[in-house]
Write a protein that holds these residues in place. Structure first.
Motif, PDB file in Angstrom:
ATOM      1  N   TYR A  54       2.437   2.957 -11.337  1.00 44.70           N
ATOM      2  CA  TYR A  54       2.880   2.253 -10.139  1.00 44.70           C
ATOM      3  C   TYR A  54       2.248   2.663  -8.980  1.00 44.70           C
ATOM      4  CZ  TYR A  54       6.478   0.516 -13.228  1.00 44.70           C
ATOM      5  OH  TYR A  54       7.274  -0.064 -14.545  1.00 44.70           O
ATOM      6  N   CYS A  55       1.796   1.479  -8.192  1.00 46.67           N
ATOM      7  CA  CYS A  55       1.027   1.928  -6.913  1.00 46.67           C
ATOM      8  C   CYS A  55       2.434   1.523  -5.944  1.00 46.67           C
ATOM      9  CB  CYS A  55       0.075   0.667  -6.508  1.00 46.67           C
ATOM     10  SG  CYS A  55      -0.716   1.041  -4.977  1.00 46.67           S
TER      11      CYS A  55
ATOM     12  N   ALA B  85       7.908   7.093  -0.356  1.00 54.08           N
ATOM     13  CA  ALA B  85       8.298   8.522  -0.317  1.00 54.08           C
ATOM     14  C   ALA B  85       7.678   8.875  -1.775  1.00 54.08           C
ATOM     15  CB  ALA B  85       9.326   8.977  -0.035  1.00 54.08           C
ATOM     16  N   SER B  86       7.854   8.014  -2.734  1.00 53.13           N
ATOM     17  CA  SER B  86       7.600   8.383  -4.065  1.00 53.13           C
ATOM     18  C   SER B  86       6.274   8.124  -4.592  1.00 53.13           C
ATOM     19  CB  SER B  86       8.645   7.735  -5.057  1.00 53.13           C
ATOM     20  OG  SER B  86       8.806   6.547  -5.088  1.00 53.13           O
ATOM     21  N   ALA B  87       5.500   7.667  -3.724  1.00 53.22           N
ATOM     22  CA  ALA B  87       4.081   7.212  -4.276  1.00 53.22           C
ATOM     23  C   ALA B  87       3.206   8.583  -4.587  1.00 53.22           C
ATOM     24  CB  ALA B  87       3.242   6.821  -2.775  1.00 53.22           C
TER      25      ALA B  87
ATOM     26  N   GLY C 197      -3.019   0.356   2.400  1.00 50.19           N
ATOM     27  CA  GLY C 197      -2.226   1.535   1.769  1.00 50.19           C
ATOM     28  C   GLY C 197      -2.749   1.903   0.279  1.00 50.19           C
ATOM     29  N   THR C 198      -2.876   3.140   0.407  1.00 50.26           N
ATOM     30  CA  THR C 198      -3.589   3.829  -0.961  1.00 50.26           C
ATOM     31  C   THR C 198      -2.371   4.196  -1.632  1.00 50.26           C
ATOM     32  OG1 THR C 198      -3.785   5.903  -0.267  1.00 50.26           O
ATOM     33  CG2 THR C 198      -5.737   4.350   0.109  1.00 50.26           C
TER      34      THR C 198
ATOM     35  N   LEU D  69      -2.439  11.683   0.519  1.00 53.93           N
ATOM     36  CA  LEU D  69      -3.725  12.064   1.607  1.00 53.93           C
ATOM     37  C   LEU D  69      -3.756  10.737   2.580  1.00 53.93           C
ATOM     38  CD1 LEU D  69      -5.903  13.842   2.745  1.00 53.93           C
ATOM     39  CD2 LEU D  69      -7.289  12.792   1.008  1.00 53.93           C
ATOM     40  N   GLY D  70      -4.191   9.646   2.099  1.00 51.71           N
ATOM     41  CA  GLY D  70      -4.460   8.382   2.570  1.00 51.71           C
ATOM     42  C   GLY D  70      -3.530   7.590   3.716  1.00 51.71           C
TER      43      GLY D  70
END
Length: 154
Positions: free
Chosen positions: A34-35, A40-42, A121-122, A126-127
């Motif tokens: 999932y993207c 926060a859960s990315a 948004g990545t 990091l991004g």
């Protein structure tokens, strides 16, 4: 003024794809498929297939020709912050903020006219924080130019 019309687009079409991907910690690909940009859960992005194309034309010409207008680009900027980058594939906060500042200045749009910001948004550890920090830095700078945050009662 270098041309009357331009096409801009891209495509990503994978043939004979196997399903899924291999997740690597701190990599760009999502751990769970999932993207979740700016979440926060990315844990990364996912690959996809598709194509997109836009026609870029001067606004005066598009209005004259009665074209369907989906958006108006008022300014843009690019950035390569070299040694100030966080890594090969990610800019530094100051470089990203500089690109945002340049695009806003080129657009001729004053800070009081900005009501919406589109972000890239990545969904990576990091991004996304770099994007948020750069936007925060520039929105804070613009807000200070206006004399502080707007009154919620307005």
């Amino acid at each position: 003024g270098e041309c009357d019309m331009a096409l801009a687009g891209g495509a990503s079409v994978g043939l004979r794809q196997r399903t899924g991907h291999l997740h690597e910690p701190d990599g760009i690909l999502s751990a769970d498929g999932y993207c979740r940009a700016f979440d926060a859960s990315a844990s990364g992005t996912v690959k996809g297939t598709g194509a997109g194309l836009v026609v870029l034309k001067r606004l005066t010409d598009a209005l004259r020709d009665r074209d369907q207008i989906e958006a108006v680009v008022r300014g843009s900027a690019t950035n390569n912050d070299g040694a100030g980058k966080v890594g090969f594939t990610a800019p530094g906060v100051d470089g990203q903020a500089g690109a945002i500042r340049a695009a806003q200045a080129i657009s001729g749009v004053g800070p009081e006219e900005i009501s919406y910001v589109e972000a890239h948004g990545t969904a990576t550890i990091l991004g996304d924080p770099i994007e948020v920090a750069a936007l925060t830095q520039e929105i804070s700078r613009l807000t200070a130019q206006l004399g502080g945050p707007p009154d919620p009662a307005d």
